[in-house]
Design a protein around this motif. Structure first.
Motif, PDB file in Angstrom:
ATOM      1  N   SER A  87       0.827  -1.210   0.000  1.00 46.90           N
ATOM      2  CA  SER A  87       0.000   0.000   0.000  1.00 46.90           C
ATOM      3  C   SER A  87       0.861   1.260   0.000  1.00 46.90           C
ATOM      4  N   GLN A  88       1.967   1.235   0.736  1.00 51.10           N
ATOM      5  CA  GLN A  88       2.858   2.391   0.757  1.00 51.10           C
ATOM      6  C   GLN A  88       3.518   2.612  -0.603  1.00 51.10           C
ATOM      7  N   LEU A  89       3.920   1.520  -1.259  1.00 52.39           N
ATOM      8  CA  LEU A  89       4.521   1.651  -2.590  1.00 52.39           C
ATOM      9  C   LEU A  89       3.502   2.186  -3.595  1.00 52.39           C
ATOM     10  N   ASN A  90       2.268   1.714  -3.514  1.00 47.20           N
ATOM     11  CA  ASN A  90       1.233   2.218  -4.414  1.00 47.20           C
ATOM     12  C   ASN A  90       0.960   3.697  -4.161  1.00 47.20           C
ATOM     13  N   ARG A  91       0.943   4.099  -2.906  1.00 42.93           N
ATOM     14  CA  ARG A  91       0.702   5.504  -2.571  1.00 42.93           C
ATOM     15  C   ARG A  91       1.835   6.381  -3.106  1.00 42.93           C
ATOM     16  N   GLU A  92       3.078   5.942  -2.895  1.00 39.13           N
ATOM     17  CA  GLU A  92       4.221   6.717  -3.385  1.00 39.13           C
ATOM     18  C   GLU A  92       4.263   6.740  -4.911  1.00 39.13           C
ATOM     19  N   MET A 151       4.312  10.056  -7.239  1.00 40.84           N
ATOM     20  CA  MET A 151       5.342  10.294  -8.262  1.00 40.84           C
ATOM     21  C   MET A 151       4.709  10.438  -9.643  1.00 40.84           C
ATOM     22  N   ASP A 152       3.683   9.641  -9.916  1.00 43.96           N
ATOM     23  CA  ASP A 152       3.003   9.759 -11.212  1.00 43.96           C
ATOM     24  C   ASP A 152       2.394  11.145 -11.389  1.00 43.96           C
ATOM     25  N   ARG A 153       1.809  11.695 -10.319  1.00 42.39           N
ATOM     26  CA  ARG A 153       1.237  13.042 -10.402  1.00 42.39           C
ATOM     27  C   ARG A 153       2.324  14.089 -10.644  1.00 42.39           C
ATOM     28  N   ILE A 154       3.460  13.922  -9.989  1.00 37.41           N
ATOM     29  CA  ILE A 154       4.559  14.882 -10.181  1.00 37.41           C
ATOM     30  C   ILE A 154       5.093  14.805 -11.600  1.00 37.41           C
ATOM     31  N   PHE A 155       5.321  13.581 -12.089  1.00 37.38           N
ATOM     32  CA  PHE A 155       5.879  13.436 -13.435  1.00 37.38           C
ATOM     33  C   PHE A 155       4.869  13.811 -14.518  1.00 37.38           C
ATOM     34  N   ALA A 156       3.572  13.646 -14.243  1.00 39.43           N
ATOM     35  CA  ALA A 156       2.565  14.024 -15.228  1.00 39.43           C
ATOM     36  C   ALA A 156       2.576  15.528 -15.462  1.00 39.43           C
ATOM     37  N   GLN A 157       2.894  16.309 -14.446  1.00 44.76           N
ATOM     38  CA  GLN A 157       2.970  17.752 -14.602  1.00 44.76           C
ATOM     39  C   GLN A 157       4.167  18.157 -15.451  1.00 44.76           C
ATOM     40  N   GLN A 158       5.219  17.336 -15.424  1.00 46.27           N
ATOM     41  CA  GLN A 158       6.449  17.680 -16.144  1.00 46.27           C
ATOM     42  C   GLN A 158       6.569  16.946 -17.475  1.00 46.27           C
ATOM     43  N   ASN A 159       5.577  16.167 -17.840  1.00 47.09           N
ATOM     44  CA  ASN A 159       5.657  15.348 -19.041  1.00 47.09           C
ATOM     45  C   ASN A 159       5.135  16.131 -20.245  1.00 47.09           C
ATOM     46  N   THR A 160       5.926  17.074 -20.682  1.00 45.18           N
ATOM     47  CA  THR A 160       5.564  17.866 -21.853  1.00 45.18           C
ATOM     48  C   THR A 160       6.434  17.414 -23.021  1.00 45.18           C
ATOM     49  N   PRO A 161       6.032  17.716 -24.252  1.00 45.34           N
ATOM     50  CA  PRO A 161       6.849  17.306 -25.412  1.00 45.34           C
ATOM     51  C   PRO A 161       8.267  17.878 -25.368  1.00 45.34           C
ATOM     52  N   GLU A 162       8.422  19.081 -24.855  1.00 47.98           N
ATOM     53  CA  GLU A 162       9.767  19.676 -24.787  1.00 47.98           C
ATOM     54  C   GLU A 162      10.653  18.918 -23.801  1.00 47.98           C
ATOM     55  N   VAL A 163      10.072  18.545 -22.658  1.00 46.96           N
ATOM     56  CA  VAL A 163      10.833  17.804 -21.654  1.00 46.96           C
ATOM     57  C   VAL A 163      11.199  16.423 -22.180  1.00 46.96           C
ATOM     58  N   GLU A 164      10.264  15.760 -22.868  1.00 51.50           N
ATOM     59  CA  GLU A 164      10.547  14.433 -23.446  1.00 51.50           C
ATOM     60  C   GLU A 164      11.653  14.515 -24.484  1.00 51.50           C
TER      61      GLU A 164
END
Length: 101
Positions: free
Chosen positions: A53-58, A62-75
């Motif tokens: 459960s802790q791994l799923n929560r973390e 992390m998915d929410r943080i990376f989704a904010q930074q996942n732009t075409p320029e960053v990729e």
């Protein structure tokens, strides 16, 4: 000075000291082997569930943080920096077991 006691006689014991444990508290041979195993399995399951459960929560955080930074320029910059075309994508590496779903 100690008082000498005749051989074969025991010192006086209280009646409460001579009473044996009731038969209800004595476990049978089968349950005395099964109960510790069940306790260990229950504890391992509880710890495993908590860690999962802790791994799923973390992972969700992390998915929410990376989704904010996942732009075409960053990729594009990431692919260029990691040389994805030459070395392959590290996200698909066998050792990236945390990224498996």
């Amino acid at each position: 000075m100690a008082i000498a006691q005749p051989q074969g006689l025991r010192p006086h014991m209280h009646a409460a000291a001579r009473v044996t444990a009731p038969a209800l508290t004595k476990l049978g041979p089968v349950s005395s082997r099964i109960l510790p195993s069940l306790v260990v399995l229950g504890a391992a399951y509880t710890v495993g569930t908590y860690v999962r459960s802790q791994l799923n929560r973390e992972a969700g955080a992390m998915d929410r943080i990376f989704a904010q930074q996942n732009t075409p320029e960053v990729e594009k910059a990431r692919k260029q920096q990691l040389q994805v075309e030459t070395n392959g994508d590290p996200r698909n590496n066998l050792f990236n077991f945390l990224g498996w779903s």
